[in-house]
Design a protein around this motif. Sequence first.
Motif, PDB file in Angstrom:
ATOM      1  N   ARG A  69     -22.798  10.479  -4.796  1.00  0.00           N
ATOM      2  CA  ARG A  69     -21.718  10.480  -3.826  1.00  0.00           C
ATOM      3  C   ARG A  69     -21.046  11.850  -3.787  1.00  0.00           C
ATOM      4  NH1 ARG A  69     -18.680   4.605  -4.425  1.00  0.00           N
ATOM      5  NH2 ARG A  69     -20.522   3.304  -4.134  1.00  0.00           N
ATOM      6  N   ASN A  70     -20.055  11.947  -2.927  1.00  0.00           N
ATOM      7  CA  ASN A  70     -19.334  13.201  -2.757  1.00  0.00           C
ATOM      8  C   ASN A  70     -18.231  13.293  -3.809  1.00  0.00           C
ATOM      9  OD1 ASN A  70     -18.707  15.611  -1.591  1.00  0.00           O
ATOM     10  ND2 ASN A  70     -17.500  14.760   0.077  1.00  0.00           N
ATOM     11  N   PRO A  71     -18.228  14.341  -4.651  1.00  0.00           N
ATOM     12  CA  PRO A  71     -19.169  15.458  -4.702  1.00  0.00           C
ATOM     13  C   PRO A  71     -20.412  15.097  -5.521  1.00  0.00           C
ATOM     14  CG  PRO A  71     -17.442  15.784  -6.325  1.00  0.00           C
ATOM     15  CD  PRO A  71     -17.093  14.518  -5.591  1.00  0.00           C
ATOM     16  N   PRO A  72     -21.601  15.531  -5.101  1.00  0.00           N
ATOM     17  CA  PRO A  72     -22.813  15.249  -5.883  1.00  0.00           C
ATOM     18  C   PRO A  72     -22.793  16.012  -7.200  1.00  0.00           C
ATOM     19  CG  PRO A  72     -23.297  16.737  -4.068  1.00  0.00           C
ATOM     20  CD  PRO A  72     -21.882  16.304  -3.874  1.00  0.00           C
ATOM     21  N   LEU A  73     -23.198  15.330  -8.266  1.00  0.00           N
ATOM     22  CA  LEU A  73     -23.187  15.935  -9.601  1.00  0.00           C
ATOM     23  C   LEU A  73     -24.522  15.698 -10.285  1.00  0.00           C
ATOM     24  CD1 LEU A  73     -19.672  14.746 -10.863  1.00  0.00           C
ATOM     25  CD2 LEU A  73     -20.232  16.971  -9.907  1.00  0.00           C
ATOM     26  N   ASP A  74     -24.951  16.664 -11.029  1.00  0.00           N
ATOM     27  CA  ASP A  74     -26.157  16.549 -11.861  1.00  0.00           C
ATOM     28  C   ASP A  74     -25.952  17.468 -13.064  1.00  0.00           C
ATOM     29  OD1 ASP A  74     -28.582  16.115 -13.007  1.00  0.00           O
ATOM     30  OD2 ASP A  74     -29.782  16.779 -11.300  1.00  0.00           O
ATOM     31  N   ILE A  75     -25.381  16.909 -14.128  1.00  0.00           N
ATOM     32  CA  ILE A  75     -24.961  17.696 -15.284  1.00  0.00           C
ATOM     33  C   ILE A  75     -25.732  17.232 -16.511  1.00  0.00           C
ATOM     34  CG2 ILE A  75     -23.001  18.331 -16.747  1.00  0.00           C
ATOM     35  CD1 ILE A  75     -21.183  17.819 -14.383  1.00  0.00           C
ATOM     36  N   LYS A  76     -26.103  18.182 -17.343  1.00  0.00           N
ATOM     37  CA  LYS A  76     -26.832  17.900 -18.583  1.00  0.00           C
ATOM     38  C   LYS A  76     -26.057  18.493 -19.749  1.00  0.00           C
ATOM     39  CE  LYS A  76     -31.290  18.671 -20.890  1.00  0.00           C
ATOM     40  NZ  LYS A  76     -32.647  19.274 -20.752  1.00  0.00           N
ATOM     41  N   LEU A  77     -25.692  17.644 -20.695  1.00  0.00           N
ATOM     42  CA  LEU A  77     -24.993  18.068 -21.903  1.00  0.00           C
ATOM     43  C   LEU A  77     -25.931  17.851 -23.083  1.00  0.00           C
ATOM     44  CD1 LEU A  77     -21.484  16.459 -21.231  1.00  0.00           C
ATOM     45  CD2 LEU A  77     -22.222  18.779 -20.696  1.00  0.00           C
ATOM     46  N   ALA A  78     -26.392  18.921 -23.678  1.00  0.00           N
ATOM     47  CA  ALA A  78     -27.371  18.831 -24.754  1.00  0.00           C
ATOM     48  C   ALA A  78     -26.688  18.747 -26.113  1.00  0.00           C
ATOM     49  CB  ALA A  78     -28.307  20.042 -24.712  1.00  0.00           C
ATOM     50  N   ALA A  79     -27.400  18.147 -27.068  1.00  0.00           N
ATOM     51  CA  ALA A  79     -26.992  18.089 -28.475  1.00  0.00           C
ATOM     52  C   ALA A  79     -25.591  17.532 -28.646  1.00  0.00           C
ATOM     53  CB  ALA A  79     -27.106  19.474 -29.117  1.00  0.00           C
ATOM     54  N   GLN A  80     -25.386  16.309 -28.172  1.00  0.00           N
ATOM     55  CA  GLN A  80     -24.102  15.629 -28.339  1.00  0.00           C
ATOM     56  C   GLN A  80     -24.199  14.675 -29.532  1.00  0.00           C
ATOM     57  OE1 GLN A  80     -21.342  16.350 -26.412  1.00  0.00           O
ATOM     58  NE2 GLN A  80     -22.673  17.950 -25.601  1.00  0.00           N
ATOM     59  N   PRO A  81     -23.345  14.829 -30.550  1.00  0.00           N
ATOM     60  CA  PRO A  81     -23.396  13.917 -31.702  1.00  0.00           C
ATOM     61  C   PRO A  81     -23.110  12.473 -31.278  1.00  0.00           C
ATOM     62  CG  PRO A  81     -22.060  15.862 -32.178  1.00  0.00           C
ATOM     63  CD  PRO A  81     -22.347  15.889 -30.709  1.00  0.00           C
ATOM     64  N   LEU A  82     -23.609  11.523 -32.077  1.00  0.00           N
ATOM     65  CA  LEU A  82     -23.410  10.114 -31.755  1.00  0.00           C
ATOM     66  C   LEU A  82     -21.947   9.702 -31.853  1.00  0.00           C
ATOM     67  CD1 LEU A  82     -26.477   8.420 -33.489  1.00  0.00           C
ATOM     68  CD2 LEU A  82     -26.240   9.205 -31.136  1.00  0.00           C
ATOM     69  N   SER A  83     -21.131  10.512 -32.511  1.00  0.00           N
ATOM     70  CA  SER A  83     -19.706  10.184 -32.629  1.00  0.00           C
ATOM     71  C   SER A  83     -18.897  10.711 -31.451  1.00  0.00           C
ATOM     72  CB  SER A  83     -19.148  10.779 -33.929  1.00  0.00           C
ATOM     73  OG  SER A  83     -19.337  12.191 -33.968  1.00  0.00           O
TER      74      SER A  83
END
Length: 218
Positions: A69-83
Amino acid sequence: MAEVAFARTFLSSLDSRPTKLSPDHVEDPKTFPARPPYILPRMPVSMSRPSTALPGQERSVTVLLKSLRNPPLDIKLAAQPLSTSILAIKTQVAEQTRIPVDKMKLLHNKRPLVDSKILKDLLEGNAASATKIEFSVMVLGGAAAVMPAENAALAPAVASGKDALTTEAFWSDLDGFLLQRLKDEETARELGMLFKSSWQSSQGASLPGQGQSVAGAL
């Protein structure tokens, strides 16, 4: 009678011993009777080994955030701890997109998430070994919620009264509220469009950019 005889024999053997040991008394260890070593019984369930992971080497996953939807988003967050909490994820997205945290909703499997949830809670069961997790992003207010770069530190003005009904932010907030209560994205969207169309009909004019009828909403 055997107990009485044993007691008499034991008492007579005590009579031959001194009533009190001297302060410098030392017993010869060689005179101690030999005893077999005591071996602890085997535990029915083996104990788990302690984790050998060093700080900073905890398991992490990749977080994918998308919005069609507006605004279109496509974000990648790498190496996120499980906490990592949902609030922390939203904060990172806000830093990249300038979307206020309070205008953002994260959904997992079409269900909205509270800010106190952590990634570990969402990766239990069959997804425990997953290396990535995907969220849908709902922006309350759409593109209008994105703050300009020069005013990113300032909160946008909020309309009140009937003026609020002429803004897209109001209807987006209503969609978000309905989704949170109904937990069904399609039903919440249809009901929000029905409310908006009914309001437009009662005013005798459509709001800018929204000319849909009740039939079209359903």
